[in-house]
Design a protein around this motif. Structure first.
Motif, PDB file in Angstrom:
ATOM      1  N   UNK A 122       0.820  -1.223  -0.062  1.00 46.37           N
ATOM      2  CA  UNK A 122      -0.026   0.025   0.062  1.00 46.37           C
ATOM      3  C   UNK A 122       0.914   1.257  -0.181  1.00 46.37           C
ATOM      4  N   UNK A 123       0.857   2.293  -1.004  1.00 48.30           N
ATOM      5  CA  UNK A 123       1.561   3.301  -1.237  1.00 48.30           C
ATOM      6  C   UNK A 123       0.606   4.525  -1.013  1.00 48.30           C
ATOM      7  N   UNK A 124       1.145   5.472  -0.461  1.00 46.77           N
ATOM      8  CA  UNK A 124       0.250   6.595  -0.393  1.00 46.77           C
ATOM      9  C   UNK A 124       1.216   7.830  -0.849  1.00 46.77           C
ATOM     10  N   UNK A 154       2.810   1.100   3.481  1.00 47.32           N
ATOM     11  CA  UNK A 154       4.093   0.722   3.233  1.00 47.32           C
ATOM     12  C   UNK A 154       5.186   1.778   2.973  1.00 47.32           C
ATOM     13  N   UNK A 155       4.824   2.403   1.771  1.00 49.12           N
ATOM     14  CA  UNK A 155       5.591   3.647   1.439  1.00 49.12           C
ATOM     15  C   UNK A 155       4.905   4.912   1.134  1.00 49.12           C
ATOM     16  N   UNK A 174      12.098   6.830   8.175  1.00 49.03           N
ATOM     17  CA  UNK A 174      12.889   7.401   6.678  1.00 49.03           C
ATOM     18  C   UNK A 174      12.757   6.512   5.546  1.00 49.03           C
ATOM     19  N   UNK A 175      13.026   4.988   6.045  1.00 51.36           N
ATOM     20  CA  UNK A 175      13.116   4.178   4.861  1.00 51.36           C
ATOM     21  C   UNK A 175      11.698   4.064   4.267  1.00 51.36           C
ATOM     22  N   UNK A 378      10.800   7.971  -9.666  1.00 46.69           N
ATOM     23  CA  UNK A 378      10.562   7.423  -8.105  1.00 46.69           C
ATOM     24  C   UNK A 378       9.523   6.180  -8.123  1.00 46.69           C
ATOM     25  N   UNK A 379       8.310   6.359  -9.000  1.00 42.16           N
ATOM     26  CA  UNK A 379       7.399   5.354  -8.662  1.00 42.16           C
ATOM     27  C   UNK A 379       7.732   3.999  -9.514  1.00 42.16           C
TER      28      UNK A 379
END
Length: 390
Positions: A122-124, A154-155, A174-175, A378-379
C-alpha cells in the motif's frame, strides 16, 4: 511487467499528465481507479460555486475506470462522500503489484487500504503539513488517529520538506519515505512562436489598462478565508501610498468575492477577473510581474510552480507548503510571515521592475527541478524493486 493501481477521487489537471507519462514510458503497467464517478464529465466545486470542465484533456493516454460511487452526498469534502462498494473487488481483479492511494479520509479509500494491508503493498500520496497545527487536545487526538491510519502504509511519496516532516511526525520511518515533489506540466507554460504567450499576455495587459512601467501583482485562486486575499488587499492599499506604480489583479471566484470587491471599491489600482480556465493561465502569469499567494494555510501551492514555469518570481507567506523547497528569499521570490502585514507592506512598496525582471530567469531555472519525470522515476524505481519488501 509490474502493475500499479492508482486510487484517486477524480481527474485532476496536476496529476493526469504524469499518469499519462507513466503509461507511455511502458516500464510498468498502470490503471487509475477514479472513485467519484459523478465527475466523469465535470467537477462541481463548492468554493468556486460552479461546475468546472477543464479545457485540457485529463483522460488521454492511460487506462482508467470510474468506480460507481453510491454516496447520497457524493464529493471529496467529507468521509462518506466516496462510497464505492466495488472498489476492493475491482482492485483485486486487476491484481496490482502495488496500490497508490491519493488521500485516506474517504470511506472507500480507507477501507481498501485496510483490506490490502499485508496482502499488496500500500503506497500513499498526500501533501499535508504541520504548518497549520494549533496544538492542544484536538491535535493530540488527531495525531493518534493518523498514526493508526498510516500503519496501513508501506511507502509514502512525499511532495516536499514540510510534507516529509508531517509523515515522520505520524510514525513513518525514513526508509518508508520517497521524494516525489509536486510538479506541473512545465512545458505547457513554455512560450514559442506558435503559442505566442508573451505577445498575447502583453495585449491582454494593455486591454486591462496597465502601462509598461506598472508593477502588476497577480493573485489567482479561490476567494475564501484561508487564502487571505483580504490581507493582501489591505497591505496593497498601504503600500501604494509609497509606491504608486504597483497594481493588483485578483483572479477567481468564491464566497468572499463580494466582500473583497467592497474592500477594493475605492482603490482603482485593484481589479478583479473571474475564474480563468487552464489554457488562459500561461497568459495570466506572464501578464504579471510577480505572483502572490498570501495563504494562512496551503499544503503546497501549485500556482507557485505555474508562475515560475512562466518565468515569474513569487511572493508567498510562510504558511505556503512549497516555500521552503522552491523560494529563495530575494533570489527568485519573497517570503513573508503570514500574520505580519507590515512585512508584506514593506516588500510590496519596495518592489522594483529591474529587480523582478532579474528574478525571472532564476524562477524559471528553479522550477525545472520540479517535474513529472522525477515523480515517474520514483514510482518506477520502487515498483521494479518491489520484491525486496513485498
Amino acid at each position: 511487467m509490474k502493475k500499479l493501481a492508482i486510487v484517486i477521487t477524480h481527474p485532476i489537471q496536476y496529476y493526469a499528465p504524469w499518469f499519462k507519462l507513466l503509461a507511455i514510458r511502458g516500464r510498468v503497467k498502470l490503471k487509475v481507479f477514479y472513485t467519484w464517478s459523478q465527475t466523469s464529465d465535470t467537477v462541481k466545486d463548492k468554493t468556486f460555486g460552479r461546475e468546472i470542465k477543464w479545457d485540457i484533456p485529463l483522460l488521454d493516454g492511460y487506462e482508467y475506470e470510474f468506480i460507481n460511487n453510491v454516496s447520497k452526498e457524493p464529493g471529496s469534502h467529507h468521509f462518506f462522500g466516496i462510497d464505492c462498494p466495488e472498489l476492493i473487488s475491482k482492485l483485486t481483479e486487476y491484481h496490482p503489484d502495488a496500490i497508490l492511494f491519493f488521500g485516506w479520509n474517504f470511506k472507500s479509500h480507507l477501507g481498501a487500504m485496510r483490506y490490502f494491508h499485508g496482502k499488496t503493498p500500500v503506497w500513499f500520496r498526500g501533501d499535508s503539513t504541520l504548518l497549520n497545527e494549533s496544538g492542544g487536545l484536538r491535535t493530540r487526538i488527531r495525531r493518534l488517529v493518523l498514526k493508526k491510519v498510516y500503519k496501513y502504509i508501506d511507502k509514502a511519496f512525499y511532495v516536499g520538506q514540510e510534507n516529509k516532516s508531517y509523515f515522520k511526525k505520524h510514525g513513518l520511518e525514513e526508509s518508508q519515505l520517497i521524494r516525489a515533489s509536486h510538479a506541473i506540466d512545465n512545458s505547457r507554460f513554455d512560450d514559442d512562436t506558435h503559442k505566442k504567450y508573451d505577445i498575447r499576455a502583453e495585449e491582454w495587459r494593455e486591454e486591462l489598462g496597465y502601462e509598461s512601467d506598472n508593477i502588476l501583482i497577480v493573485y489567482a485562486g479561490k476567494l475564501e478565508m484561508v487564502k487571505q486575499v483580504g490581507f493582501l488587499i489591505e497591505a496593497f492599499k498601504i503600500a501604494i501610498k509609497k509606491n504608486t506604480k504597483i497594481r493588483l489583479l485578483i483572479v477567481g471566484n468564491g464566497p468572499l468575492e463580494t466582500k473583497l470587491k467592497e474592500m477594493s471599491s475605492h482603490t482603482t489600482e485593484i481589479k478583479f477577473l473571474p475564474f480563468q480556465n487552464q489554457t488562459k493561465m500561461p497568459l495570466l502569469y506572464r501578464m504579471s510581474n510577480v505572483f502572490c499567494l498570501p495563504s494562512k494555510s496551503e499544503t503546497w501551492g501549485l500556482g507557485v510552480n505555474e508562475a515560475m514555469a512562466s518565468s515569474r518570481p513569487v511572493l508567498v507567506s510562510d504558511k505556503v507548503g512549497c516555500a521552503k523547497d522552491m523560494v529563495t528569499n530575494g533570489h527568485n521570490g519573497f517570503i513573508f510571515r503570514h500574520d505580519d502585514i507590515i512585512e508584506l507592506v514593506n516588500i510590496i512598496q519596495d518592489l522594483k521592475l529591474i529587480q523582478l525582471n532579474q528574478m525571472k530567469a532564476r524562477a524559471y531555472k528553479n522550477v525545472q527541478n520540479f517535474n513529472f519525470l522525477n515523480i515517474v522515476d520514483a514510482l518506477e524505481k520502487e515498483l521494479l524493486n518491489i520484491d525486496q519488501y513485498k
